[in-house]
Design a protein around this motif. Structure first.
Motif, short mmCIF file in Angstrom:
data_model
loop_
_atom_site.label_atom_id
_atom_site.label_comp_id
_atom_site.label_asym_id
_atom_site.label_seq_id
_atom_site.Cartn_x
_atom_site.Cartn_y
_atom_site.Cartn_z
N ARG A 48 -47.70 121.91 -11.91
CA ARG A 48 -47.42 122.79 -13.05
C ARG A 48 -47.59 124.22 -12.58
NH1 ARG A 48 -51.13 119.11 -17.03
NH2 ARG A 48 -49.74 117.31 -16.98
N ILE A 49 -46.47 124.92 -12.56
CA ILE A 49 -46.44 126.28 -12.02
C ILE A 49 -45.74 127.17 -13.04
CG2 ILE A 49 -45.68 127.75 -10.13
CD1 ILE A 49 -45.45 125.11 -8.43
N GLN A 50 -46.44 128.18 -13.55
CA GLN A 50 -45.90 129.02 -14.62
C GLN A 50 -45.39 128.11 -15.73
OE1 GLN A 50 -43.42 131.01 -11.80
NE2 GLN A 50 -44.83 132.72 -11.55
N ASP A 51 -44.12 128.25 -16.14
CA ASP A 51 -43.65 127.39 -17.23
C ASP A 51 -42.87 126.19 -16.71
OD1 ASP A 51 -41.63 128.84 -16.24
OD2 ASP A 51 -40.82 129.53 -18.16
N GLN A 52 -43.02 125.88 -15.41
CA GLN A 52 -42.26 124.77 -14.83
C GLN A 52 -43.15 123.58 -14.49
OE1 GLN A 52 -38.75 125.62 -12.71
NE2 GLN A 52 -39.59 127.56 -11.98
N GLN A 53 -42.53 122.41 -14.50
CA GLN A 53 -43.24 121.19 -14.10
C GLN A 53 -42.39 120.46 -13.08
OE1 GLN A 53 -44.21 118.98 -17.62
NE2 GLN A 53 -45.23 120.75 -18.54
N PHE A 54 -42.92 120.27 -11.88
CA PHE A 54 -42.18 119.58 -10.83
C PHE A 54 -42.81 118.19 -10.64
CE2 PHE A 54 -41.80 124.05 -8.81
CZ PHE A 54 -40.68 124.34 -9.57
N ALA A 55 -42.00 117.16 -10.79
CA ALA A 55 -42.48 115.79 -10.50
C ALA A 55 -42.30 115.57 -9.01
CB ALA A 55 -41.69 114.78 -11.32
N LEU A 56 -43.40 115.55 -8.26
CA LEU A 56 -43.33 115.45 -6.81
C LEU A 56 -43.47 114.00 -6.37
CD1 LEU A 56 -45.73 118.41 -5.79
CD2 LEU A 56 -43.25 118.50 -6.07
N SER A 57 -42.50 113.53 -5.59
CA SER A 57 -42.62 112.24 -4.92
C SER A 57 -42.99 112.50 -3.46
CB SER A 57 -41.28 111.49 -4.95
OG SER A 57 -40.86 111.33 -6.28
N ALA A 58 -43.37 111.44 -2.76
CA ALA A 58 -43.73 111.61 -1.35
C ALA A 58 -42.56 112.26 -0.61
CB ALA A 58 -44.06 110.26 -0.74
N ALA A 59 -42.89 113.23 0.25
CA ALA A 59 -41.94 114.00 1.09
C ALA A 59 -41.26 115.15 0.34
CB ALA A 59 -40.89 113.11 1.75
N ASP A 60 -41.61 115.34 -0.93
CA ASP A 60 -41.10 116.51 -1.66
C ASP A 60 -41.88 117.76 -1.26
OD1 ASP A 60 -39.47 114.78 -2.99
OD2 ASP A 60 -40.11 115.37 -5.01
N THR A 61 -41.21 118.90 -1.41
CA THR A 61 -41.81 120.18 -1.05
C THR A 61 -41.59 121.15 -2.22
OG1 THR A 61 -41.17 119.73 1.23
CG2 THR A 61 -41.85 121.98 0.74
N CYS A 62 -42.58 121.98 -2.50
CA CYS A 62 -42.38 123.02 -3.51
C CYS A 62 -43.11 124.29 -3.09
CB CYS A 62 -42.86 122.57 -4.90
SG CYS A 62 -44.64 122.38 -5.08
N CYS A 63 -42.79 125.40 -3.75
CA CYS A 63 -43.52 126.63 -3.43
C CYS A 63 -43.77 127.41 -4.71
CB CYS A 63 -42.77 127.46 -2.41
SG CYS A 63 -41.46 128.41 -3.12
N LEU A 64 -44.74 128.30 -4.63
CA LEU A 64 -45.05 129.16 -5.77
C LEU A 64 -45.38 130.55 -5.27
CD1 LEU A 64 -48.69 128.79 -6.83
CD2 LEU A 64 -47.71 126.99 -5.43
N PRO A 65 -45.09 131.57 -6.09
CA PRO A 65 -45.40 132.94 -5.67
C PRO A 65 -46.90 133.20 -5.66
CG PRO A 65 -44.54 132.90 -7.91
CD PRO A 65 -44.45 131.50 -7.40
N GLY A 66 -47.31 134.29 -5.04
CA GLY A 66 -48.71 134.69 -5.04
C GLY A 66 -49.17 135.08 -6.45
#
Ligand code: 1HN
Length: 350
Positions: free
Chosen positions: A291-309
């Motif tokens: 859960r990053i800001q107003d977004q929700q990423f459903a992460l499965s194995a091998a997924d990648t995500c990023c977020l700002p500082g």
């Protein structure tokens, strides 16, 4: 806050004369380089699902032979920076690299630092500074600045890994370049065996050996076991996290980006504090929601995500029965630990 004068407030002939002398008035631009209270990042929270990326990467294997690519990579680009910039954040580059059985990615060395996080497949290896490092899922393998590296594959199925480089930062500093080399004569990697046990260092008489990068390969089996042991030893510990360090000094394993591995206990919801630099998170095992800001990423194995500082975020283990494991990278040291103001004093800027 005081409204500052604009460029258009100055007479045209004066602006023209300034430009001719390569001079620029600061005040019309001051707020954009030094915005009030918090930075204005280009980096956007972004999710790169492996299920979407994998078929496209395998297709690249059919479309482009390794000889025509040198490195067959799809870059995980952050739309906030513009895809053509090939940046995940201001400092970090991410790419998913494919090596097919029998292929060889030729030797070179360069100024940016790299690491590989192995995603799938068996039988590939990377030779770094003459040390042959076998690649198994979840392993972290360093390719520090200036060390020769080439990749080979003796297995019989595709191998994929995530490359993380400090390329955008080094490029920005106009210090990025490479040199081509010959295939390396490879000897077995021994760093991870020399430093297999935490708290114990090889100490030949009479002085300790000091090499800049004594350990190049951090096997996932050992990192995973360390996280499980930590979780069991400290049942009340919130963040079951370890850092990848230089075993001789305890400092970060590389000198620009820092690398970490994290275990989410079954069912755990973990609040992560804001840090001044952007962060990248790669899920090694299990399933989680970011859960990053107003977004929700459903992460499965091998997924990648990023977020700002400067962004607090939350990781939730989607399973009530099994742990989830992720790795992350960020610039290790804080840029502005004093940056808490009365408005955001509830955030620690780590
Ligand atoms: C590089 O050297 C590799 O060696 C992969 O596998 C990706 C992206 C930009 C610059 C150098 C590699 C790279 C890279």
């Amino acid at each position: 806050m005081q409204q500052l004068a604009r460029l258009e407030d100055l007479p045209a002939d004066y602006r023209e004369e300034l430009a001719q002398q390569n001079l620029v008035p600061l005040w019309p631009n001051l707020r954009s380089v030094l915005p009030p209270d918090k930075p204005l990042p280009n980096t956007r929270a972004t999710h790169w699902p492996y299920a979407a990326l994998r078929p496209l990467l395998l297709r690249a294997g059919e479309l482009t032979p390794i000889e025509k690519a040198e490195r067959r990579v799809l870059v995980l680009a952050n739309p906030g920076h513009g895809l053509e910039k090939m940046q995940a954040s201001a400092a970090m580059y991410l790419g998913m690299q494919l090596l097919l059985p029998g292929e060889w990615a030729p030797a070179h060395r360069h100024t940016p630092n790299a690491v590989r996080m192995i995603v799938e497949g068996e039988g590939a290896y990377t030779t770094v500074g003459g040390e042959k490092c076998p690649m198994h899922r979840g392993d972290l393998i360093l390719t520090p600045t200036g060390l020769w590296h080439d990749h080979g594959h003796d297995g019989d199925a595709p191998v994929v890994w995530l490359d993380v480089l400090d390329l955008p930062l080094v490029h920005y500093l106009e210090a990025s370049y490479h040199v081509d080399g010959e295939r390396q004569a490879a000897k077995p990697a021994h760093g991870e065996r020399l430093h297999a046990q935490g708290g114990i260092l090889p100490t030949p008489f009479f002085e300790r050996r000091k090499t800049a990068y004594p350990m190049l390969r951090y096997p996932w089996t050992q990192t995973r076991a360390a996280l499980e042991a930590l979780a069991a030893a400290e049942p009340a510990l919130d963040a079951v996290q370890v850092s990848y360090v230089n075993p001789q000094t305890g400092a970060d394993a590389q000198n620009i980006l820092g690398y970490y591995a994290l275990m989410l206990r079954p069912g755990q919801t973990l609040k992560l504090p804001a840090r001044s630099p952007a962060t990248v998170c790669h899920l090694i095992e299990g399933a989680a929601e970011a859960r990053i800001q107003d977004q929700q990423f459903a992460l499965s194995a091998a997924d990648t995500c990023c977020l700002p500082g400067y962004t607090p975020w939350v990781l939730v283990n989607s399973s009530a029965d099994a742990p989830a494991f992720s790795s992350s990278s960020t610039k290790p040291r804080c840029i502005a630990s004093w940056a808490s103001t009365s408005r955001d004093s509830d955030q620690a800027h780590l």
